[in-house]
Design a protein around this motif. Structure first.
Motif, PDB file in Angstrom:
ATOM      1  N   ILE B  23       0.796  -1.414   0.024  1.00  0.00           N
ATOM      2  CA  ILE B  23      -0.289   0.024   0.007  1.00  0.00           C
ATOM      3  C   ILE B  23       0.846   1.297   0.020  1.00  0.00           C
ATOM      4  CG2 ILE B  23      -2.008   1.058   1.252  1.00  0.00           C
ATOM      5  CD1 ILE B  23      -2.901  -1.379   2.363  1.00  0.00           C
ATOM      6  N   ILE B  33      -5.025   4.146  -2.774  1.00  0.00           N
ATOM      7  CA  ILE B  33      -5.100   2.809  -2.627  1.00  0.00           C
ATOM      8  C   ILE B  33      -6.150   2.632  -1.601  1.00  0.00           C
ATOM      9  CG2 ILE B  33      -4.146   0.317  -2.187  1.00  0.00           C
ATOM     10  CD1 ILE B  33      -3.087   1.845  -4.743  1.00  0.00           C
ATOM     11  N   ASP B  34      -7.273   1.823  -2.006  1.00  0.00           N
ATOM     12  CA  ASP B  34      -8.178   1.355  -0.988  1.00  0.00           C
ATOM     13  C   ASP B  34      -8.115  -0.078  -0.793  1.00  0.00           C
ATOM     14  OD1 ASP B  34      -9.495   3.621  -1.203  1.00  0.00           O
ATOM     15  OD2 ASP B  34     -11.295   3.060  -2.129  1.00  0.00           O
ATOM     16  N   PHE B  35      -8.502  -0.233   0.839  1.00  0.00           N
ATOM     17  CA  PHE B  35      -8.374  -1.603   1.179  1.00  0.00           C
ATOM     18  C   PHE B  35      -9.916  -2.050   1.510  1.00  0.00           C
ATOM     19  CE2 PHE B  35      -8.736  -5.209   3.647  1.00  0.00           C
ATOM     20  CZ  PHE B  35      -7.633  -5.666   4.312  1.00  0.00           C
TER      21      PHE B  35
END
Ligand code: SF4
Lengths: 515, 250
Positions: B23, B33-35
């Motif tokens: 990330i 960046i998505d989680f």
């Protein structure tokens, strides 16, 4: 699809019987294999000499294969073509079988249909008896092993002699074969010399040199070739348009078996059909490069029906004392054909490339599979042909590393079939306690994984378990099945500070990074 | 470009440092960046162990969780293989394609093929050897992409691992069901690793690394084991100025 098309003794009639002959001798009379892959392989893997022999042989052949395959520019195209030919033939098997039968009959041969091992053995025995012979010579063949022919002939007073060198070694030593192509791969040359000296050669006369060993076998076999009335062969390919059987081999003994005795009996699985001679060209390019790592195999014999009759001196009518019979074997194959994913296994041309690259086979050898067909092809073929749920254990004898699929000349997606068979097999686990525990745990884990809240709790507890239980498990885990095997040689991972999801949520990702 | 990370449950739970590194690295390149926290497991474990029905449910759920994204960057080659190579058989080719299996991509593919990274400013002055996981090689065909990225760092000494492409013996539940074979495979792999004299062992798959580091720790060898994303992250942590030829075309 149907293959019976009204033929009275067709291969698809009746319900296929449980086929326990594919499993090794000691299992045949029982419904279940008493020895599992796990226990047999755990034993075999301690045989360091065997591992050394196999590892040496397979790594040599792997390198040879790689080299000769890289020479063929359109290798991938050929693989695709071969897969297409096989799938096409299997989808129209009824048509091609009839065409084949017609052409064999026209060429003076006789076709017999065998539903299973018992029928095939019985037909073969009767044919041998008709010829009046007490003994037969044999061309190397997997299918006669599949049906347990040799033992059956011996029980009925007929003496079979294997003429393939490696097969002969196994026969003399009383060994089970451990490789499709090189049945005695588990033996090295010193062991082989000893086997010969313990049987037909005089003690202390033989050097452990490949050429000397081969020469001794040649002398031993020569007499058998000359005196035998009957030869029994398998077949690599059956060509429908001509009614021919093609036999591919390295030593020339196969050719002698076909040409010297008056009576030839071929026993071949129905999946070996291909439509035309032109198709054969594709396979004759793929097979030797994949199996022995040679550009071309030394002997290819194509045999069609009975040789023409000849006018003999002093006789008025043409005389023919030669006969040709072919037994077409089903033995579970039509059942496999009805499984959309599993049926790919019937395309196999028994090149053994998948065995030679398999990291599991390399360590445990062929005997661990407890089946006539070992290695990756055995793991997908045997469970399907046998239809015995417990043979399904073989589908788990793989890490799914995919090396087999990569080399398979007919592009059989072995990992895909393994996964497919595992799912069929998991349905049978209700039979055992451990199986039920596994089913139960996978059920629970599945529910947890299907629910984000439960997953959050579960992942957080894994790190807690590792933190507080890890040190204890590392010490006592070796007594706790099923994780004992893992812990014996490995340490559990250290507990992480927190899970990735927690750190992401809290904005503490940087604390996780290594220094 | 909406990008999500798919670290795999093993990274999420046991090796979160690899996920955090991926990330941060991508963020340094100028991406958001998505989680997606709804993600759980892709179903590979169930599929490989023979629980197809359960795997099917997990697979469908997994795809839904990533609907809003253009790219789903994975750092576990076997999980990306499961989605890209096995979902079509599991869910049917149409359902898999519509569900978006095509946007699942491995970190090195994403960096090299999508972002077009050809240089990375960073230093990692260590002797490193790379284990080619089976799924990186034969599942999603990464080729030498991870090694190419590592090769962009200065100071790094990449030593080839003999028989790098042979399996480490993990195979998920294989390592439990057939532990004796798994152990022999692992030990032979490690013998080659030790032979290289490397200080760091890396790979594109944390499950292989869990297996191998378990063996290394048990043998008490002084070898650091980390995901290659961690190496890239550590190497670029101190970089001032431009990190790469790619910098954040959002
Ligand atoms: S499965 Fe493929 S590689 Fe294995 S023996 Fe058959 S044809 Fe050869």
């Amino acid at each position: 699809m149907s293959t019976d098309s009204g033929r009275p003794e067709g291969p698809n009639e009746g319900i296929p019987r449980a086929n326990t002959w594919l499993l090794r001798t000691e299992h045949r009379d029982q419904q279940r294999s008493p020895v599992s892959f796990k226990s047999r392989s755990t034993r075999e893997i301690r045989n360091l000499q065997m591992r050394k022999n196999i590892s040496h042989a397979t790594s040599t052949i792997r390198e040879k294969r790689k080299k000769v395959v890289s020479e063929v520019e359109n290798w991938e195209e050929l693989r695709t073509r071969a897969a297409q030919i096989k799938q096409h033939t299997l989808s129209n098997l009824d048509f091609y079988l009839e065409e084949y039968e017609r052409n064999v009959t026209e060429a003076g041969g006789q076709v017999h249909w065998a539903r299973d091992a018992t029928e095939a053995r019985q037909i073969a025995l009767e044919l041998v008896r008709e010829s009046g012979a007490q003994s037969v010579i044999k061309v190397k063949s997997m299918v006669t092993e599949e049906i347990g022919l040799n033992d059956f002939l011996v029980e009925n007073g007929i003496e079979p002699t294997e003429t393939d060198l490696a097969e002969l070694i196994c026969q003399l030593a009383g060994d089970e074969s451990s490789h499709i192509l090189v049945p005695a791969i588990h033996r090295n040359r010193v062991e082989i010399r000893d086997i010969f000296e313990a049987t037909f050669a005089k003690k202390g006369t033989l050097e452990a040199e490949p050429s000397k060993i081969a020469e001794a076998a040649r002398q031993h076999l020569r007499e058998k070739f000359l005196e035998s009335k009957v030869a029994i062969t398998g077949g690599n390919f059956l060509v429908a348009e001509t009614g021919s059987v093609a036999i591919v081999e390295s030593e020339g003994n196969g050719r002698m078996c076909l040409t010297l005795p008056n009576n030839v009996i071929s026993i071949v699985g129905i999946e070996k059909l291909i439509p035309t001679m032109e198709d054969l060209e594709v396979f004759l390019t793929l097979l030797p490069r994949s199996s022995t790592g040679e550009r071309m195999n030394p002997y290819t014999t194509i045999w069609t029906g009975r040789p023409p009759a000849q006018l003999e001196l002093g006789k008025e009518t043409p005389f023919n004392e030669k006969s040709y019979h072919i037994i077409l074997l089903d033995n579970g194959r039509t059942r496999v054909l009805s499984d959309e994913i599993g049926k790919q296994a019937l395309s196999c041309i028994r090149c053994s490339a998948c065995l030679n690259v398999c990291p599991v086979y390399e360590r445990v050898g062929g005997h661990s599979y407890e089946s006539v067909y070992p290695g990756p092809i055995g793991a997908i073929l045997t469970p399907q042909l046998v239809g015995d749920p417990l043979a399904g254990e073989l589908a788990f004898a793989s890490t799914l590393c995919g090396a087999c699929y990569e080399v398979c000349p007919v592009k059989i997606n072995i990992p895909e079939i393994l996964i497919h068979l595992r799912s069929i097999h998991s349905d049978h686990k209700r039979d055992t306690v451990l199986g039920n525990i596994e089913r139960g745990s996978f059920g629970v884990v599945g529910i947890v994984m299907g629910n984000t809240n439960l997953f959050n709790i579960a992942t957080a507890s894994v790190s807690r378990i590792l933190k507080y239980g890890g040190p204890v498990l590392n010490r006592v885990g070796k007594y706790l099945p099923p994780i004992n095997g893992w812990i014996e040689s490995r340490t559990l991972p250290d507990a992480p500070k927190e899970t990735l999801r927690d750190a992401y949520r809290k904005g503490t990702l940087d604390a996780l990074l290594k220094k | 470009m909406k990008v999500a990370i798919f670290p795999s449950c093993i990274v999420d739970t046991v090796f979160p440092e690899a996920g955090a590194a991926a990330i941060r690295l991508l963020e340094r390149l100028g991406l958001d960046i998505d989680f997606p926290l709804e993600q759980t497991c892709c179903g590979q474990m169930h599929l490989n162990t023979g629980y197809e029905t359960r795997a099917k449910k997990l697979a469908a759920r997994h795809l839904t969780n990533f609907t809003p994204y253009d790219w789903v960057v994975g750092i576990s080659t076997s999980c990306t293989t499961a989605v890209r190579e096995f979902y079509p058989q599991l869910l049917g080719p149409t359902r898999a394609a519509v569900g978006g299996t095509g946007k699942f991509i491995e970190l090195s593919e994403f960096l090299l093929d999508v972002l077009g990274v050809t240089e990375l400013q960073g230093t990692f002055a260590k002797k490193v050897t790379f284990h080619t996981s089976c799924h990186s090689l034969r599942g999603i065909h990464l080729g030498d992409r991870p090694q190419r990225l590592l090769g962009m760092l200065s100071g790094i000494q990449l030593v080839p691992l003999p028989k790098s492409d042979s399996c480490c013996g993990f195979g998920g539940t294989f390592s439990i069901k057939n532990s004796a074979i798994s152990t022999v495979m692992m030990e032979e792999k490690l013998a080659n690793v030790y032979w290289t004299g490397a200080e760091v062992l890396t790979a594109a798959d944390s499950s292989c690394l869990m297996n191998l580091s378990g063996g290394i720790q048990a043998a008490k060898k002084p070898l650091t084991v980390m995901h290659y994303a961690e190496i890239l992250e550590i190497a670029t942590r101190q970089t001032q100025g431009k990190l790469s030829n790619f910098s954040g075309a959002k």
